[in-house]
Write an enzyme that holds these catalytic residues in place. Structure first.
Site, PDB file in Angstrom:
ATOM      1  N   GLU A  14       2.068  -0.296  -8.308  1.00 23.06           N
ATOM      2  CA  GLU A  14       0.939  -0.803  -7.511  1.00 23.06           C
ATOM      3  C   GLU A  14       0.198  -1.917  -8.237  1.00 23.06           C
ATOM      4  O   GLU A  14      -0.113  -1.796  -9.426  1.00 23.06           O
ATOM      5  CB  GLU A  14       0.001   0.378  -7.218  1.00 23.06           C
ATOM      6  CG  GLU A  14      -0.344   0.549  -5.775  1.00 23.06           C
ATOM      7  CD  GLU A  14       0.846   0.795  -4.837  1.00 23.06           C
ATOM      8  OE1 GLU A  14       1.344  -0.212  -4.264  1.00 23.06           O
ATOM      9  OE2 GLU A  14       1.248   1.934  -4.664  1.00 23.06           O
TER      10      GLU A  14
ATOM     11  N   THR B 231       1.321  -4.672  -9.100  1.00 26.86           N
ATOM     12  CA  THR B 231       2.209  -5.306 -10.077  1.00 26.86           C
ATOM     13  C   THR B 231       2.927  -6.500  -9.459  1.00 26.86           C
ATOM     14  O   THR B 231       3.427  -7.355 -10.182  1.00 26.86           O
ATOM     15  CB  THR B 231       3.276  -4.296 -10.555  1.00 26.86           C
ATOM     16  OG1 THR B 231       3.799  -3.641  -9.395  1.00 26.86           O
ATOM     17  CG2 THR B 231       2.687  -3.263 -11.481  1.00 26.86           C
TER      18      THR B 231
ATOM     19  N   SER C 185       0.284  -5.351   8.525  1.00 26.54           N
ATOM     20  CA  SER C 185       0.267  -6.825   8.570  1.00 26.54           C
ATOM     21  C   SER C 185       1.663  -7.388   8.334  1.00 26.54           C
ATOM     22  O   SER C 185       2.121  -8.269   9.070  1.00 26.54           O
ATOM     23  CB  SER C 185      -0.647  -7.426   7.507  1.00 26.54           C
ATOM     24  OG  SER C 185      -1.781  -6.677   7.335  1.00 26.54           O
TER      25      SER C 185
ATOM     26  N   GLU D 151       0.418 -15.091   5.124  1.00 21.15           N
ATOM     27  CA  GLU D 151      -0.732 -14.227   4.827  1.00 21.15           C
ATOM     28  C   GLU D 151      -1.655 -14.875   3.792  1.00 21.15           C
ATOM     29  O   GLU D 151      -2.872 -14.842   3.918  1.00 21.15           O
ATOM     30  CB  GLU D 151      -0.248 -12.858   4.354  1.00 21.15           C
ATOM     31  CG  GLU D 151      -1.391 -11.869   4.251  1.00 21.15           C
ATOM     32  CD  GLU D 151      -1.020 -10.423   4.521  1.00 21.15           C
ATOM     33  OE1 GLU D 151       0.072 -10.153   5.064  1.00 21.15           O
ATOM     34  OE2 GLU D 151      -1.853  -9.570   4.203  1.00 21.15           O
TER      35      GLU D 151
ATOM     36  N   ASP E 151       5.289  -6.301   0.381  1.00 21.04           N
ATOM     37  CA  ASP E 151       5.318  -5.725   1.733  1.00 21.04           C
ATOM     38  C   ASP E 151       6.274  -6.491   2.650  1.00 21.04           C
ATOM     39  O   ASP E 151       7.065  -5.897   3.380  1.00 21.04           O
ATOM     40  CB  ASP E 151       3.906  -5.718   2.325  1.00 21.04           C
ATOM     41  CG  ASP E 151       2.931  -4.957   1.443  1.00 21.04           C
ATOM     42  OD1 ASP E 151       3.392  -4.274   0.505  1.00 21.04           O
ATOM     43  OD2 ASP E 151       1.712  -5.037   1.679  1.00 21.04           O
TER      44      ASP E 151
ATOM     45  N   TYR F 179      -9.712  -5.639  -3.411  1.00 23.92           N
ATOM     46  CA  TYR F 179      -8.351  -6.062  -3.796  1.00 23.92           C
ATOM     47  C   TYR F 179      -8.396  -7.364  -4.607  1.00 23.92           C
ATOM     48  O   TYR F 179      -7.894  -7.418  -5.733  1.00 23.92           O
ATOM     49  CB  TYR F 179      -7.474  -6.186  -2.541  1.00 23.92           C
ATOM     50  CG  TYR F 179      -6.037  -6.573  -2.809  1.00 23.92           C
ATOM     51  CD1 TYR F 179      -5.028  -5.619  -2.849  1.00 23.92           C
ATOM     52  CD2 TYR F 179      -5.680  -7.905  -3.008  1.00 23.92           C
ATOM     53  CE1 TYR F 179      -3.702  -5.978  -3.084  1.00 23.92           C
ATOM     54  CE2 TYR F 179      -4.367  -8.270  -3.248  1.00 23.92           C
ATOM     55  CZ  TYR F 179      -3.379  -7.308  -3.280  1.00 23.92           C
ATOM     56  OH  TYR F 179      -2.071  -7.670  -3.514  1.00 23.92           O
TER      57      TYR F 179
HETATM   58  C1  GAF Z   1      -1.006  -4.624  -0.757  1.00 22.96           C
HETATM   59  C2  GAF Z   1      -0.477  -6.037  -0.970  1.00 22.96           C
HETATM   60  F1  GAF Z   1      -0.221  -6.624   0.229  1.00 22.96           F
HETATM   61  C3  GAF Z   1       0.785  -6.011  -1.845  1.00 22.96           C
HETATM   62  O1  GAF Z   1       1.204  -7.313  -2.099  1.00 22.96           O
HETATM   63  C4  GAF Z   1       0.535  -5.245  -3.150  1.00 22.96           C
HETATM   64  O2  GAF Z   1      -0.216  -6.012  -4.040  1.00 22.96           O
HETATM   65  C5  GAF Z   1      -0.119  -3.900  -2.872  1.00 22.96           C
HETATM   66  O3  GAF Z   1      -1.250  -4.018  -2.012  1.00 22.96           O
HETATM   67  C6  GAF Z   1      -0.555  -3.203  -4.126  1.00 22.96           C
HETATM   68  O4  GAF Z   1       0.550  -2.805  -4.861  1.00 22.96           O
HETATM   69  O5  GAF Z   1      -0.108  -3.865  -0.012  1.00 22.96           O
END
Ligand code: GAF
Length: 383
Positions: free
Chosen positions: A33, A35, A126, A158, A170, A219
């Site tokens: 996560e 990363t 998304s 995005e 994602d 974030y």
């Molecule tokens: C979200 C982001 F969209 C991903 O790119 C990633 O950084 C994640 O958070 C965290 O691991 O889903």
């Protein structure tokens, strides 16, 4: 999933034309996560929740976008837009604009959208929307891209159009996933290794019902904090443009020059990369005990060092610990809410889901949604 026949006739009734339909799945991240934007490792799988995008051409150059979930249709009289409008249509329009920017001639079209990926739950609604739209619009333009390149284009939509500073995970998994597999992705060169998820293991996804958002303040703040730590290391040692290139030894050496928060964020990211690669090895060897241990440590690190969790997600993970069948549990996705991923022995999965839901409701007063999922394939056209 939505009955494609119903979706098809809905599009036909609304727009008077037969659509082609494309599917983009949501995802769950098993480990790795925050990363991806540090060019490190992630290990997600696509799930059996997805977005459908139905497309048909128009001759007047207009773009009409309808979402069944939003119950709203928007028509862009002059076709592709250059800028976001702070509206849900920014996602499909963003992808369209990026593809137009790549030189594709995009005629007018009708796009209808439907999704069962829960919104703001850390399951990548998304990306599912971006990817389904990308396949639909590319088909209309008579073009296609290899998966990794298409993932980058959707990520750009995005980042540049929607304005959310996400990494590549994602979009990549939504496009390149394989059924019954997790995928260890190297976010630097986009090479990957597939790891089969054994048949006896269920993916139990537990939604805390606390809303998560990548566009929100936390974030990007965490991202900045971890990148500040990287800059300190880079000022001493050349060749560390991203935390992917840093070691725990670097952190100990120069950590005293960092803001305490930055030190902790970097500690999470650097150690998470090591855990993620180790978790893939464990999965490939069928060592579920080690995989569970790594997931537990990843959650501790995400919650305490990265400060990326919330009380409800911590409770959901804690409440799972002594339930029969649990292999490993942690918060998945961008953080600050959303879902936990629980790897659970298939034979116990239904009972596990029920017991966890009951415990969570008693503890927090919130009725969670708990889904027993499986790893599904990547985005495709529905025939
Ligand atoms: C979200 C982001 F969209 C991903 O790119 C990633 O950084 C994640 O958070 C965290 O691991 O889903």
């Amino acid at each position: 999933m939505h009955d494609p026949k119903v979706f098809r006739s809905m599009h036909k009734e609304r727009f008077g034309a037969e659509p082609k339909i494309f599917v983009g799945p949501g995802r769950v991240n098993l480990i790795g996560e925050h990363t991806d934007y540090a060019e490190g490792f992630v290990m997600p799988a696509a799930i059996n929740f997805s977005t459908l995008a139905g497309i048909s051409p128009r001759t007047d150059g207009k773009i009409a976008i309808y979402s069944e979930n939003q119950g709203e249709e928007r028509v862009f009289d002059d076709g592709v837009q250059a800028k976001r409008s702070q509206h849900w249509t920014d996602y499909p329009m963003g992808v369209t604009a990026i593809l137009a920017g790549e030189g594709h001639k995009i005629p007018g079209f009708n796009l209808s959208i439907w999704s069962d990926v829960p919104l703001s739950s850390g399951l990548s609604s998304s990306a599912a929307l971006e990817v389904a739209t990308a396949l639909a619009v590319l088909d209309l333009a008579g073009a296609s891209y290899p998966g990794p390149k298409l993932a980058r284009l959707c990520q750009r939509a995005e980042n540049e159009f929607v304005g959310a500073n996400c990494g590549i995970m994602d979009q990549f998994i939504s496009i390149n996933a394989q059924k019954d597999h997790a995928l260890l992705l190297d976010c630097r060169d986009l090479s990957f290794k597939l790891a089969p998820i054994p048949e006896h293991v269920a993916l139990v996804i537990a939604n805390t019902m606390v809303k998560h958002s990548v566009a929100g303040g936390d974030y990007p703040t965490r991202r900045r904090e971890s990148e500040a730590a990287c800059a300190v290391i880079a000022s001493h040692r050349a060749g560390v443009p991203f935390l992917r290139d840093a070691t725990l030894e670097d952190l100990e050496k120069w950590g005293s020059e960092m803001e305490p928060k930055s030190y902790l964020r970097a500690k999470h990211v650097i150690s998470e990369d090591l855990r993620t690669v180790a978790a893939c090895e464990a999965l490939l060897k069928g060592n579920m005990k080690e995989l569970g241990r790594l997931m537990a440590e990843a959650h501790r690190s995400y919650s305490q060092d990265f400060d990326g969790s919330c009380a409800e997600a911590d409770a959901m993970v804690a409440l799972a610990q002594d339930l029969p069948g649990l292999i490993g549990a942690r918060l998945t996705g961008g953080g600050f809410g959303g879902c936990t991923i629980n790897l659970v022995e298939q034979t116990e999965a239904a009972k596990f889901a029920e017991a966890l839901g009951k415990r969570y409701a008693e503890k927090t007063g919130i009725a969670p949604q708990i889904h027993v999922c499986h790893a599904s394939g990547g985005a495709h056209r529905l025939e």
